[in-house]
Design a protein around this motif. Sequence first.
Motif, PDB file in Angstrom:
ATOM      1  N   PHE A 177      41.834  43.838  66.367  1.00  0.00           N
ATOM      2  CA  PHE A 177      40.667  43.977  67.416  1.00  0.00           C
ATOM      3  C   PHE A 177      41.261  44.323  69.067  1.00  0.00           C
ATOM      4  N   PHE A 178      41.817  43.311  69.418  1.00  0.00           N
ATOM      5  CA  PHE A 178      42.495  43.110  70.598  1.00  0.00           C
ATOM      6  C   PHE A 178      43.647  44.085  70.887  1.00  0.00           C
ATOM      7  N   GLN A 179      44.511  44.211  70.101  1.00  0.00           N
ATOM      8  CA  GLN A 179      45.612  45.060  70.106  1.00  0.00           C
ATOM      9  C   GLN A 179      45.376  46.366  69.198  1.00  0.00           C
ATOM     10  N   PRO A 180      44.521  47.105  69.336  1.00  0.00           N
ATOM     11  CA  PRO A 180      44.314  48.456  68.395  1.00  0.00           C
ATOM     12  C   PRO A 180      45.706  49.209  68.694  1.00  0.00           C
ATOM     13  N   VAL A 181      46.131  49.908  67.554  1.00  0.00           N
ATOM     14  CA  VAL A 181      47.162  50.835  67.703  1.00  0.00           C
ATOM     15  C   VAL A 181      46.866  52.092  68.050  1.00  0.00           C
TER      16      VAL A 181
ATOM     17  N   LEU B  26      43.471  34.347  61.035  1.00  0.00           N
ATOM     18  CA  LEU B  26      42.897  35.071  62.236  1.00  0.00           C
ATOM     19  C   LEU B  26      43.671  35.856  63.049  1.00  0.00           C
ATOM     20  N   VAL B  27      45.152  35.699  62.802  1.00  0.00           N
ATOM     21  CA  VAL B  27      45.862  36.385  63.665  1.00  0.00           C
ATOM     22  C   VAL B  27      45.828  38.139  63.459  1.00  0.00           C
ATOM     23  N   PRO B  28      45.931  38.442  62.210  1.00  0.00           N
ATOM     24  CA  PRO B  28      45.989  39.720  61.845  1.00  0.00           C
ATOM     25  C   PRO B  28      44.500  40.403  62.478  1.00  0.00           C
ATOM     26  N   LEU B  29      43.460  39.727  61.841  1.00  0.00           N
ATOM     27  CA  LEU B  29      41.974  40.055  62.360  1.00  0.00           C
ATOM     28  C   LEU B  29      41.990  40.054  63.853  1.00  0.00           C
ATOM     29  N   PHE B  30      42.526  39.268  64.822  1.00  0.00           N
ATOM     30  CA  PHE B  30      42.278  39.417  66.214  1.00  0.00           C
ATOM     31  C   PHE B  30      43.274  40.475  66.758  1.00  0.00           C
ATOM     32  N   ASP B  31      44.555  40.389  66.178  1.00  0.00           N
ATOM     33  CA  ASP B  31      45.331  41.606  66.285  1.00  0.00           C
ATOM     34  C   ASP B  31      44.906  43.222  66.348  1.00  0.00           C
TER      35      ASP B  31
ATOM     36  N   GLU C 173      30.900  29.994  69.087  1.00  0.00           N
ATOM     37  CA  GLU C 173      31.515  29.059  69.990  1.00  0.00           C
ATOM     38  C   GLU C 173      32.976  29.125  69.301  1.00  0.00           C
ATOM     39  N   PHE C 174      32.955  29.155  67.994  1.00  0.00           N
ATOM     40  CA  PHE C 174      34.349  29.244  67.304  1.00  0.00           C
ATOM     41  C   PHE C 174      35.180  30.369  67.780  1.00  0.00           C
ATOM     42  N   PHE C 175      34.693  31.317  67.627  1.00  0.00           N
ATOM     43  CA  PHE C 175      35.138  32.571  68.231  1.00  0.00           C
ATOM     44  C   PHE C 175      35.664  32.454  69.404  1.00  0.00           C
ATOM     45  N   ALA C 176      35.083  32.068  70.502  1.00  0.00           N
ATOM     46  CA  ALA C 176      35.483  31.915  71.831  1.00  0.00           C
ATOM     47  C   ALA C 176      36.424  31.098  71.974  1.00  0.00           C
ATOM     48  N   VAL C 177      36.456  29.747  71.411  1.00  0.00           N
ATOM     49  CA  VAL C 177      37.377  28.711  71.364  1.00  0.00           C
ATOM     50  C   VAL C 177      38.619  29.336  70.623  1.00  0.00           C
ATOM     51  N   ALA C 178      38.623  30.005  69.588  1.00  0.00           N
ATOM     52  CA  ALA C 178      39.818  30.528  69.041  1.00  0.00           C
ATOM     53  C   ALA C 178      40.573  31.739  69.594  1.00  0.00           C
ATOM     54  N   CYS C 179      39.613  32.455  70.346  1.00  0.00           N
ATOM     55  CA  CYS C 179      40.243  33.410  71.332  1.00  0.00           C
ATOM     56  C   CYS C 179      40.985  32.692  72.400  1.00  0.00           C
ATOM     57  N   GLU C 180      40.571  31.364  73.214  1.00  0.00           N
ATOM     58  CA  GLU C 180      41.506  30.911  73.986  1.00  0.00           C
ATOM     59  C   GLU C 180      42.838  30.914  73.410  1.00  0.00           C
TER      60      GLU C 180
ATOM     61  N   GLN D 247      31.213  43.449  58.336  1.00  0.00           N
ATOM     62  CA  GLN D 247      31.215  42.526  57.107  1.00  0.00           C
ATOM     63  C   GLN D 247      32.759  41.845  56.721  1.00  0.00           C
ATOM     64  N   GLN D 248      33.470  42.872  57.064  1.00  0.00           N
ATOM     65  CA  GLN D 248      35.175  42.487  56.633  1.00  0.00           C
ATOM     66  C   GLN D 248      35.497  41.513  57.699  1.00  0.00           C
ATOM     67  N   TRP D 249      35.026  41.615  59.080  1.00  0.00           N
ATOM     68  CA  TRP D 249      35.315  40.688  60.161  1.00  0.00           C
ATOM     69  C   TRP D 249      34.752  39.248  59.722  1.00  0.00           C
ATOM     70  N   LEU D 250      33.483  39.090  59.527  1.00  0.00           N
ATOM     71  CA  LEU D 250      32.804  37.811  59.156  1.00  0.00           C
ATOM     72  C   LEU D 250      33.354  37.342  57.739  1.00  0.00           C
ATOM     73  N   ALA D 251      33.849  37.806  56.680  1.00  0.00           N
ATOM     74  CA  ALA D 251      34.387  37.328  55.681  1.00  0.00           C
ATOM     75  C   ALA D 251      35.731  36.739  55.916  1.00  0.00           C
ATOM     76  N   VAL D 252      36.361  37.224  56.907  1.00  0.00           N
ATOM     77  CA  VAL D 252      37.419  36.525  57.447  1.00  0.00           C
ATOM     78  C   VAL D 252      37.159  34.991  58.400  1.00  0.00           C
ATOM     79  N   LEU D 253      36.209  35.419  59.232  1.00  0.00           N
ATOM     80  CA  LEU D 253      35.882  34.504  60.429  1.00  0.00           C
ATOM     81  C   LEU D 253      35.210  33.345  59.746  1.00  0.00           C
ATOM     82  N   GLN D 254      33.863  33.537  58.924  1.00  0.00           N
ATOM     83  CA  GLN D 254      33.203  32.518  58.478  1.00  0.00           C
ATOM     84  C   GLN D 254      33.875  31.507  57.710  1.00  0.00           C
ATOM     85  N   PRO D 255      34.668  31.585  56.990  1.00  0.00           N
ATOM     86  CA  PRO D 255      35.398  30.562  56.075  1.00  0.00           C
ATOM     87  C   PRO D 255      36.364  29.941  57.002  1.00  0.00           C
ATOM     88  N   GLN D 256      36.897  30.356  58.029  1.00  0.00           N
ATOM     89  CA  GLN D 256      37.573  30.048  59.015  1.00  0.00           C
ATOM     90  C   GLN D 256      36.894  28.762  59.687  1.00  0.00           C
TER      91      GLN D 256
END
Length: 249
Positions: free
Chosen positions: A245-249, A238-243, A215-222, A175-184
């Motif tokens: 997920f893709f760069q977990p500490v 989207l930067v902190p959201l993707f960071d 498709e927005f997620f895939a294009v944004a990942c590019e 829910q937190q992920w989509l709360a950021v991605l959906q409005p973007q």
Amino acid sequence: MFGWLRRRREAPALPDALWRSTLAAYPFLSERSPEDVARLRELAARFLRDKEFHGADGLAITDAIALAIAAQAVLPVLHLGLSWYDDFVGIVVHPGEVVAPRQAMDEVGVVHDWEEPLVGEAMPGGPVMLSWHDVAHASADSGYNVVIHEFAHKIDMRDGASDGCPPMPSKQARQQWLAVLQPQYDAFREKVIVAERFGGEEPWLDPYGAQSIDEFFAVACEAYFVNRQRFTSEFPALVPLFDGFFQPV
């Protein structure tokens, strides 16, 4: 093509000259930290050991083609691990765009047939298809990268649904992920509509991302992986959201 590599249980180091030429062809790979580049090389070798490449329409898969695809494919899972790609083996590479027949039934039961041009496609639990022309013409300036696009779809599909949200540890996290991605996505889609219908400013990101949230997620990942600086200026939320997920500490 890399037959010597797949016959070994442990992936050896890739040939230096071939690796250097790949980094030169795709500078966004070499712009990462030395530790990331070394990890990228290791994962690319393992990817080549484990996957099977098939050329279509007369395309011969060379070591250079295979490594170019492998190095870009493993970038999204650099800190996640290759297990994210363990649901498939095959990668089919065409020389260029493919025209695929499509069929769908509308809400009143009428069947529609059409043809769709494709430069890439990721199938749930199945192979990945790529256009070599588009792989070779990846562009950090435009944020365009068909390999990362299709492998982002693979990551998205890991939970059984292609919906713009990769597997999350909990319902709350989803829910937190989509709360950021959906409005973007909604804002981007609106910008694309204004540009196409009313002559508004063209978006930097590929307008194909307005087709759907996955498709927005895939294009944004590019764009996130190939031009982080411009992506940050265009989509700071989207930067902190993707960071995370893709760069977990």
